[in-house]
Design an enzyme around this catalytic site. Sequence first.
Site, mmCIF file in Angstrom:
data_model
loop_
_atom_site.group_PDB
_atom_site.id
_atom_site.type_symbol
_atom_site.label_atom_id
_atom_site.label_comp_id
_atom_site.label_asym_id
_atom_site.label_seq_id
_atom_site.Cartn_x
_atom_site.Cartn_y
_atom_site.Cartn_z
ATOM 1 N N ASP A 242 38.952 31.771 44.793
ATOM 2 C CA ASP A 242 39.212 31.951 43.364
ATOM 3 C C ASP A 242 38.066 31.321 42.598
ATOM 4 O O ASP A 242 37.923 30.089 42.584
ATOM 5 C CB ASP A 242 40.543 31.286 42.999
ATOM 6 C CG ASP A 242 40.943 31.501 41.544
ATOM 7 O OD1 ASP A 242 40.099 31.997 40.760
ATOM 8 O OD2 ASP A 242 42.082 31.172 41.188
ATOM 9 N N ASN B 89 31.821 39.471 38.432
ATOM 10 C CA ASN B 89 32.676 40.541 37.922
ATOM 11 C C ASN B 89 34.125 40.120 37.723
ATOM 12 O O ASN B 89 34.826 40.690 36.881
ATOM 13 C CB ASN B 89 32.603 41.730 38.889
ATOM 14 C CG ASN B 89 33.716 42.724 38.671
ATOM 15 O OD1 ASN B 89 33.708 43.499 37.723
ATOM 16 N ND2 ASN B 89 34.712 42.708 39.563
ATOM 17 N N TYR C 171 40.286 36.776 25.955
ATOM 18 C CA TYR C 171 39.315 37.542 26.737
ATOM 19 C C TYR C 171 37.999 37.667 25.978
ATOM 20 O O TYR C 171 36.919 37.420 26.524
ATOM 21 C CB TYR C 171 39.900 38.927 27.029
ATOM 22 C CG TYR C 171 39.068 39.801 27.921
ATOM 23 C CD1 TYR C 171 39.058 39.609 29.301
ATOM 24 C CD2 TYR C 171 38.311 40.852 27.398
ATOM 25 C CE1 TYR C 171 38.316 40.431 30.136
ATOM 26 C CE2 TYR C 171 37.565 41.675 28.224
ATOM 27 C CZ TYR C 171 37.570 41.460 29.590
ATOM 28 O OH TYR C 171 36.833 42.270 30.401
ATOM 29 N N GLY C 172 38.082 38.050 24.693
ATOM 30 C CA GLY C 172 36.877 38.258 23.911
ATOM 31 C C GLY C 172 36.061 36.995 23.734
ATOM 32 O O GLY C 172 34.827 37.017 23.838
ATOM 33 N N ALA C 173 36.722 35.876 23.466
ATOM 34 C CA ALA C 173 35.998 34.614 23.294
ATOM 35 C C ALA C 173 35.279 34.214 24.577
ATOM 36 O O ALA C 173 34.127 33.753 24.549
ATOM 37 C CB ALA C 173 36.969 33.519 22.864
ATOM 38 N N LYS D 106 34.264 36.248 27.007
ATOM 39 C CA LYS D 106 33.173 37.177 27.278
ATOM 40 C C LYS D 106 32.004 36.973 26.309
ATOM 41 O O LYS D 106 30.841 37.167 26.678
ATOM 42 C CB LYS D 106 33.676 38.621 27.213
ATOM 43 C CG LYS D 106 34.601 39.008 28.363
ATOM 44 C CD LYS D 106 33.886 38.949 29.708
ATOM 45 C CE LYS D 106 34.764 39.480 30.836
ATOM 46 N NZ LYS D 106 34.076 39.483 32.150
#
Length: 239
Positions: free
Chosen positions: A61, A88, A160-162, A164
Amino acid sequence: MSVHSDLKGLRAAVTGGTSGLGLALVRALAKRGAQVAFVARTREAVERVSVETGALGIVGDVGRKTDIHAIALQITGNLGGLDLLVNNASSLGPVPLALLADTQCEELEEALATNLVGPFRLTKALFGALTASARQGRDAVVVNITSDTAVNAYAGWGAYGASKAALQHLTAIWAEEAREEGVRFLAIDPGDMDTPLHAQAVPEADRSALKRPEEAAAHIIGALGLDQPRLALTLETRP
């Protein structure tokens, strides 16, 4: 590095390699003759993909600090070095997606651990192998899979956006710092794909309108042949 049908001699590692884009990359790279190691959390899935593709499967992990050293050792020990690392593996954070006001701190931490801190730790652990590859005249590359959510604010995609967005900027900084070492860093947004992660995020999506992971994998492998030390490639315009 050749991006044609023959990738023999290329030593590649892919995280999140048992589903979606990661699986498509493992299949494509192995089919073209590369030596491939991949990482995923579920032993049964790792064993299945390893048998199917002939690639080295590693159970681990990337979001867990204690797993990173063992993952890195298995990659370099079995491949004899490393030329290509594809970070990924991704986590949405809260599922179903939630507004930031409804996102638990632990859910944000999970997204950051998998999408940002994990790629940083694994890249750092493998950086010596990548610089050694560059010194040998090989094309050493790190690909960080990002998203349109990194640059556009979509309600519900906060964790997720923060994560990425931070990964994309981290990639740009590392590209500057690693240029003299000969290691390239690419931030690539593959766009909307028909993957289990996308199905979790947008269960009502029309799957027929989504890009196939195999198509995105082909684009990414093709992008590796571009003679640019810095590359931010956007293939689609939505998360």
